[in-house]
Design a protein around this motif. Structure first.
Motif, PDB file in Angstrom:
ATOM      1  N   ARG A  30       0.818  -1.206   0.000  1.00  0.00           N
ATOM      2  CA  ARG A  30       0.000   0.000   0.000  1.00  0.00           C
ATOM      3  C   ARG A  30       0.855   1.261   0.000  1.00  0.00           C
ATOM      4  O   ARG A  30       0.519   2.241  -0.679  1.00  0.00           O
ATOM      5  CB  ARG A  30      -0.925  -0.012   1.218  1.00  0.00           C
ATOM      6  N   GLU A  31       1.953   1.252   0.738  1.00  0.00           N
ATOM      7  CA  GLU A  31       2.800   2.446   0.793  1.00  0.00           C
ATOM      8  C   GLU A  31       3.388   2.766  -0.576  1.00  0.00           C
ATOM      9  O   GLU A  31       3.462   3.943  -0.996  1.00  0.00           O
ATOM     10  CB  GLU A  31       3.915   2.254   1.820  1.00  0.00           C
ATOM     11  N   GLU A  32       3.832   1.738  -1.309  1.00  0.00           N
ATOM     12  CA  GLU A  32       4.394   1.965  -2.635  1.00  0.00           C
ATOM     13  C   GLU A  32       3.335   2.511  -3.594  1.00  0.00           C
ATOM     14  O   GLU A  32       3.613   3.390  -4.417  1.00  0.00           O
ATOM     15  CB  GLU A  32       4.978   0.656  -3.180  1.00  0.00           C
ATOM     16  N   ILE A  33       2.131   1.993  -3.501  1.00  0.00           N
ATOM     17  CA  ILE A  33       1.056   2.472  -4.367  1.00  0.00           C
ATOM     18  C   ILE A  33       0.733   3.933  -4.053  1.00  0.00           C
ATOM     19  O   ILE A  33       0.593   4.763  -4.962  1.00  0.00           O
ATOM     20  CB  ILE A  33      -0.194   1.587  -4.203  1.00  0.00           C
ATOM     21  N   CYS A  34       0.615   4.253  -2.788  1.00  0.00           N
ATOM     22  CA  CYS A  34       0.284   5.635  -2.406  1.00  0.00           C
ATOM     23  C   CYS A  34       1.394   6.592  -2.805  1.00  0.00           C
ATOM     24  O   CYS A  34       1.112   7.735  -3.188  1.00  0.00           O
ATOM     25  CB  CYS A  34       0.033   5.708  -0.899  1.00  0.00           C
ATOM     26  N   GLU A  35       2.632   6.156  -2.735  1.00  0.00           N
ATOM     27  CA  GLU A  35       3.746   7.031  -3.108  1.00  0.00           C
ATOM     28  C   GLU A  35       3.692   7.393  -4.585  1.00  0.00           C
ATOM     29  O   GLU A  35       4.053   8.499  -4.970  1.00  0.00           O
ATOM     30  CB  GLU A  35       5.071   6.345  -2.788  1.00  0.00           C
ATOM     31  N   ARG A  36       3.222   6.493  -5.434  1.00  0.00           N
ATOM     32  CA  ARG A  36       3.145   6.773  -6.865  1.00  0.00           C
ATOM     33  C   ARG A  36       1.868   7.539  -7.236  1.00  0.00           C
ATOM     34  O   ARG A  36       1.900   8.421  -8.075  1.00  0.00           O
ATOM     35  CB  ARG A  36       3.214   5.470  -7.650  1.00  0.00           C
ATOM     36  N   LEU A  37       0.747   7.174  -6.608  1.00  0.00           N
ATOM     37  CA  LEU A  37      -0.529   7.747  -7.023  1.00  0.00           C
ATOM     38  C   LEU A  37      -0.898   9.012  -6.258  1.00  0.00           C
ATOM     39  O   LEU A  37      -1.591   9.886  -6.799  1.00  0.00           O
ATOM     40  CB  LEU A  37      -1.645   6.709  -6.858  1.00  0.00           C
ATOM     41  N   TRP A  38      -0.446   9.145  -5.027  1.00  0.00           N
ATOM     42  CA  TRP A  38      -0.765  10.336  -4.222  1.00  0.00           C
ATOM     43  C   TRP A  38       0.503  10.825  -3.517  1.00  0.00           C
ATOM     44  O   TRP A  38       0.585  10.800  -2.279  1.00  0.00           O
ATOM     45  CB  TRP A  38      -1.849  10.009  -3.192  1.00  0.00           C
ATOM     46  N   PRO A  39       1.516  11.233  -4.258  1.00  0.00           N
ATOM     47  CA  PRO A  39       2.792  11.604  -3.621  1.00  0.00           C
ATOM     48  C   PRO A  39       2.697  12.863  -2.767  1.00  0.00           C
ATOM     49  O   PRO A  39       3.555  13.092  -1.924  1.00  0.00           O
ATOM     50  CB  PRO A  39       3.734  11.811  -4.814  1.00  0.00           C
ATOM     51  N   GLU A  75      -0.711  13.427   2.713  1.00  0.00           N
ATOM     52  CA  GLU A  75      -0.267  12.830   3.970  1.00  0.00           C
ATOM     53  C   GLU A  75      -0.664  11.347   3.991  1.00  0.00           C
ATOM     54  O   GLU A  75      -1.622  10.929   3.353  1.00  0.00           O
ATOM     55  CB  GLU A  75      -0.923  13.611   5.116  1.00  0.00           C
ATOM     56  N   GLU A  76       0.083  10.536   4.742  1.00  0.00           N
ATOM     57  CA  GLU A  76      -0.051   9.077   4.659  1.00  0.00           C
ATOM     58  C   GLU A  76      -1.472   8.603   4.958  1.00  0.00           C
ATOM     59  O   GLU A  76      -2.015   7.759   4.248  1.00  0.00           O
ATOM     60  CB  GLU A  76       0.943   8.429   5.625  1.00  0.00           C
ATOM     61  N   THR A  77      -2.083   9.145   5.987  1.00  0.00           N
ATOM     62  CA  THR A  77      -3.439   8.690   6.347  1.00  0.00           C
ATOM     63  C   THR A  77      -4.440   9.019   5.242  1.00  0.00           C
ATOM     64  O   THR A  77      -5.271   8.184   4.857  1.00  0.00           O
ATOM     65  CB  THR A  77      -3.871   9.347   7.661  1.00  0.00           C
ATOM     66  N   LEU A  78      -4.367  10.235   4.702  1.00  0.00           N
ATOM     67  CA  LEU A  78      -5.293  10.617   3.647  1.00  0.00           C
ATOM     68  C   LEU A  78      -5.036   9.820   2.378  1.00  0.00           C
ATOM     69  O   LEU A  78      -5.975   9.410   1.680  1.00  0.00           O
ATOM     70  CB  LEU A  78      -5.164  12.116   3.374  1.00  0.00           C
ATOM     71  N   ALA A  79      -3.765   9.567   2.060  1.00  0.00           N
ATOM     72  CA  ALA A  79      -3.449   8.762   0.881  1.00  0.00           C
ATOM     73  C   ALA A  79      -3.973   7.338   1.035  1.00  0.00           C
ATOM     74  O   ALA A  79      -4.479   6.741   0.077  1.00  0.00           O
ATOM     75  CB  ALA A  79      -1.939   8.762   0.650  1.00  0.00           C
TER      76      ALA A  79
END
Length: 944
Positions: A733-742, A745-749
């Motif tokens: 999930r962290e890798e996906i959020c880093e690409r799609l919602w860079p 903030e982590e919780t919102l992503a």
């Protein structure tokens, strides 16, 4: 100073003075000593023209006449120099007189070795910067709109009467200027007092209704039936022969209907042509315009900040990109870099006319007060700040790099294994700059590399320089006559930004930069010397003296050209002679204590397109003290008001080095990047039919047992599906959020991720049969999410599987079968039409290159097997997939020539010629060999 090899100012002054004295006094002295008195011929002598006395008298008369004309030319030039105005009189020998007087004037006013403290104050006060005359220089910043005055920099020989007449339209309003400035402390530290002399370079306050420059607008013309470029040029520019300017501006530009202007003799009704900025007006038109200005000089005008396309750039040596020109500022704001990733965040601003709020608001992150943020600014992860127009230039350079590599890619041999290669890694600064350019217009379709590069060509040299930001407003400085010195802890970073911003626009002789090599290595490192062959407009000199000599030669030469073409400034000269290479010239150097001679030269460059920026102090220019945040804490000099409280653009050393390398590769510099494979780890094939078919090669499409699934309104769900398809093993999930919602903030992503995942599963289940509704489609294993291969068939996976089978084939027939499977899947570029930053930079073009190499290998196999028609179909498919790869076009032309189908071969050659011409490049040696075969003895000649 240089004059026929002389470098010392004293020697130059002596040589020029001796030459002038010898011509003025030496010639008549010789004539009077040796040929006086003159024996005039009689009437009998004139009857015989061959008599020696007649010839002698004619020669003496010729010499005396030439001397008199030269003396008169010297007098005219002296008067013009003393009055600081170009003479309107044209005489023989005036060019020689102007050169000698200019040389003497420059050398005579230059201190040879005087320290900075000994420079006469009068010499500094007499400096004429004349920056307010340029239309791109604003007299009133947006941040000062509420002030009841505008500012004006006093020029040489200005009086309150003339200033009131020019700026206010009424000379009697000089009293208003006195009232606004009485008791004010001027730049030289003395208070303004009525009756005192005005000092050049001081800043006066004028009433708010003073004349302001009109904003530059793009002139266009809509073609009607029967019109020609000659007639349009005659109508708008005054002369039909100027049609070449219009053709250069519009060549290759997309027109309504998808067509382009490629032939100056072919125009279609409805096309919109961009016209040059200024036509050559008649004297009557100039007089009418002058009277109109005088009538409206006292009326207040309002300026709207707008972009100026001439100074933004890039080419891929550094042209500026038209995609970011002539547009209003975007309604998006740029947040500071994310603390973890360093990427930028674009914050949508609510539009009052829009009924719906933005879908994904970014959180407000505190930022340093000294750093300005705006829709025109890109914040870099390494601490830099640059203009968005600079990001456009870097995007063009990257597109040019990709084009160059694809264009010269050789066709693979039959036995060569074809794999997908990993792209060359980019530095964080370059990656963020490209992303910022792509996100500058979220509604526009992503342009391909060819369109981005070909549309970025610009012929007009840059006029102004984007120096920095005051609050949310960009600050522009004129390049012509620029005399800017920076000092303080942030000076070097700002010098790097200025140099690279101009270098990104330096293609096609638009700009030229001179730097002493020791200063270049200080700012960019020792590797800059290896890049100069691929940065043709960057000139490194061994010493500062050589740089100043070159600068001075340009100054003297341009003053002579202005005289020859009867032009008042460099802009008129460029219009009068567009073929003359007159780029904007900038000298950058380090002078901690100033340089008196260079400072003297800079006082003469206001109308010549020359300028200088240095670290240190400038006696008569503008000196800015910078803090560690690159904020101007103190400014002195003619442009102090313009630069006060401004945060200058800046680049740290690592970011500047990577940007410089990118500009060099955009100009064709090869890179030594080891090839790394990027083939996908294909999951085992499913033993049962898969209900979902996901097509990525070409326009993305999803169907469930023949029923299309539309995800256009669920954009993040589609992007998540594409991302997982490109990673068959899955991502956490962290890798996906880093690409799609860079930028979130982590919780919102994480919340957005689960919402997109739910949308994707819901869309697939709604289109599924009851037996398939129990499938998850996207399975989770621990923290990893991946596509279920037993339920979803991805064409990209099948393509990679076909390439793997071709690499392991033991005979030609097995390889042919595997490559035919791959060819049947190559329906277009990866996810054509989708605009994902991570997709473009990491996946799209490596896959396109592998696809074309597979097609070319398949075509060669069919040729060896005698299947020429099938080989042509495969080559055509490769050309359609990437028209810029010469190896594909070359294979088609070669096979058509071999088959005797010369007409079709010529048509393909014309298409190749058009694309190469649009890029300004020549065919490769291999392509030229194929074209020579097309022009062989058995075929009618065809030349590119």
């Amino acid at each position: 100073m240089t004059m026929y090899g002389l470098r010392h100012p004293l020697l130059v002054r002596t040589a020029a003075g001796a030459a002038l004295t010898g011509l003025l006094a030496g010639i008549p002295a010789i004539l009077l000593i040796f040929f006086w008195p003159i024996d005039l011929p009689t009437f009998d002598d004139l009857a015989t023209p061959g008599e020696p006395i007649v010839i002698k008298t004619l020669l003496l008369a010729t010499v005396w006449t030439c001397w008199a004309l030269f003396a008169l030319a010297v007098t005219v030039e002296l008067v013009g120099t003393l009055r600081a105005q170009r003479s309107q009189v044209r005489l023989p020998f005036q060019r020689l007189a102007a050169y000698l007087i200019t040389t003497i004037t420059v050398a005579a006013t230059a201190p040879i070795a005087a320290p900075r403290a000994l420079i006469p104050a009068a010499a500094i006060a007499a400096t004429s910067t004349e920056i307010h005359d340029h239309p791109a220089t604003a007299a009133l910043d947006k941040g000062e709109a509420a002030k009841p005055y505008v500012t004006y920099v006093v020029q040489s020989r200005d009086t309150l009467w003339t200033i009131a007449e020019k700026q206010l339209g009424d000379p009697m309003r000089y009293r208003d200027i006195i009232a606004l400035n009485q008791g004010r402390t001027m730049n030289d530290g003395r208070p303004f007092t009525q009756g005192e002399w005005l000092q050049a370079g001081c800043t006066l306050h004028l009433p708010a209704d003073a004349r302001k420059p009109e904003p530059t607008r793009l002139r266009t013309h809509t073609v009607t039936s029967g019109e020609t470029l000659w007639g349009i040029s005659k109508q708008h520019l005054g002369k039909g022969i100027q049609y070449k300017k219009i053709f250069k501006l519009n060549k290759g530009r997309p027109q309504p209907g998808g067509t382009r202007l490629t032939d100056p003799d072919v125009l279609e009704p409805g096309w919109r042509l961009i016209l040059p900025k200024h036509g050559r007006a008649t004297q009557k038109t100039k007089s009418v315009h002058r009277r109109t200005l005088q009538r409206h000089a006292a009326k207040p005008t309002h300026r709207t900040p707008s972009s100026h396309h001439s100074e933004d750039p890039p080419s891929f040596r550094t042209s500026s990109s038209p995609l970011a020109t002539e547009t209003e500022p975007s309604s998006r704001d740029i947040a500071p870099p994310h603390p973890a990733t360093g990427t930028i965040a674009l914050r949508p601003v609510l539009n009052p006319a829009s009924p719906h709020p933005p879908a994904e608001p970014a959180p407000q992150i505190p930022r340093p007060a000294a750093v300005a943020t705006s829709a025109e600014v890109v914040m870099l992860p390494q601490g830099g700040m640059m203009a968005l127009s600079f990001a456009a230039g870097i995007a063009v350079a990257l597109a040019a790099t990709r084009l160059h590599r694809r264009r010269r890619l050789p066709a693979p041999t039959i036995d060569e294994p074809v794999s997908v290669l990993a792209p060359e890694p980019q530095s964080p600064a370059v990656r963020v700059l490209e992303q910022a350019h792509r996100n500058s217009d979220p509604e526009a379709a992503p342009p391909d590399d060819f369109e981005l590069v070909s549309s970025a060509f610009e012929i007009d040299p840059p006029v102004t320089l984007k120096a920095g930001m005051r609050n949310d407003d960009p600050v522009h400085l004129p390049l012509s006559g620029l005399n800017l010195a920076l000092t303080g802890s942030g000076a070097d970073d700002c010098i790097r930004a200025i140099i690279l911003d101009l270098l990104a626009q330096a293609d096609a002789h638009r700009a030229s930069i001179i730097i002493p090599i020791q200063d270049a290595e200080r700012w960019f490192g020792a590797t800059i010397t290896t890049l100069t062959n691929h940065l043709p407009e960057l000139h490194l000199t061994a010493t500062l003296d050589e740089a100043i000599n070159h600068f001075e030669e340009q100054l003297v030469g341009r003053r002579g050209l202005l005289q020859d073409y009867e032009a008042n400034d460099i802009q008129q000269l460029r219009q009068a002679e567009p073929g003359e290479p007159l780029p904007a010239l900038l000298l950058a150097t380090c002078c901690p204590d100033g340089h008196p001679y260079l400072d003297t030269l800079l006082t003469m460059t206001a109308h010549l397109g020359l300028g200088a920026v240095l670290t240190g102090h400038s006696p008569s220019g503008t000196t800015c003290e910078l803090d560690q945040n690159h904020h101007v804490t103190e400014a002195t000099g003619p442009m102090a008001t313009e630069l006060d409280n401004v945060t200058l653009f800046h680049l740290p050393p690592d970011a500047a080095t990577s940007v410089l390398h990118t500009l060099a590769t955009g100009n064709g510099m090869p890179t030594e990047h080891p090839e790394q494979l990027a083939d996908l780890p294909i999951p085992p094939p499913s033993t049962t039919p898969q209900p979902v078919r996901f097509t990525l090669l070409g326009e993305p499409a999803i169907d469930v047992r023949g029923t299309p699934v539309d995800l256009t309104r669920r954009t993040k769900a589609l992007e998540l599906f594409v991302l997982l398809a490109l990673h068959p093993k899955g991502l956490d999930r962290e890798e996906i959020c880093e690409r799609l919602w860079p930028d979130l903030e982590e919780t919102l992503a994480s919340y957005r991720f689960h919402a997109a995942l739910k949308d994707l599963r819901t869309a697939l289940r709604d289109a599924s049969t009851p037996d398939d509704k129990k499938a998850h489609f996207i399975e989770r294993s621990g923290k990893t999410y991946r596509i279920e291969p037993q339920h979803i068939d991805v064409d990209l996976w099948s393509f990679h599987q076909a390439l793997a089978e071709a690499r392991t084939a033991t005979n030609a027939q097995e390889k042919l079968t595997a490559l035919e499977t791959a060819a049947s899947l190559c329906l277009g570029q990866l996810c054509k039409g989708l605009k994902y930053d991570w997709l473009d930079q990491d996946h799209r073009w490596p896959l396109t290159i592998a696809s074309i190499k597979a097609l070319l290998q398949l075509g060669a196999l069919h040729e060896h097997a005698g299947h020429d028609e099938r080989a042509l179909e495969i080559y055509d498919q490769a050309c359609a997939l990437d028209p810029d790869m010469e190896s594909a076009a070359r294979s088609t032309i070669r096979l058509l020539t071999t088959l005797g189908r010369t007409d079709e071969a010529r048509q393909r050659a014309r298409q190749l010629k058009a694309r190469l011409n649009a890029l300004g490049v020549t065919p490769s040696p291999e392509t030229q060999t194929v074209l020579k075969q097309l022009n062989g003895p058995s075929n009618p000649p065809y030349r590119l």
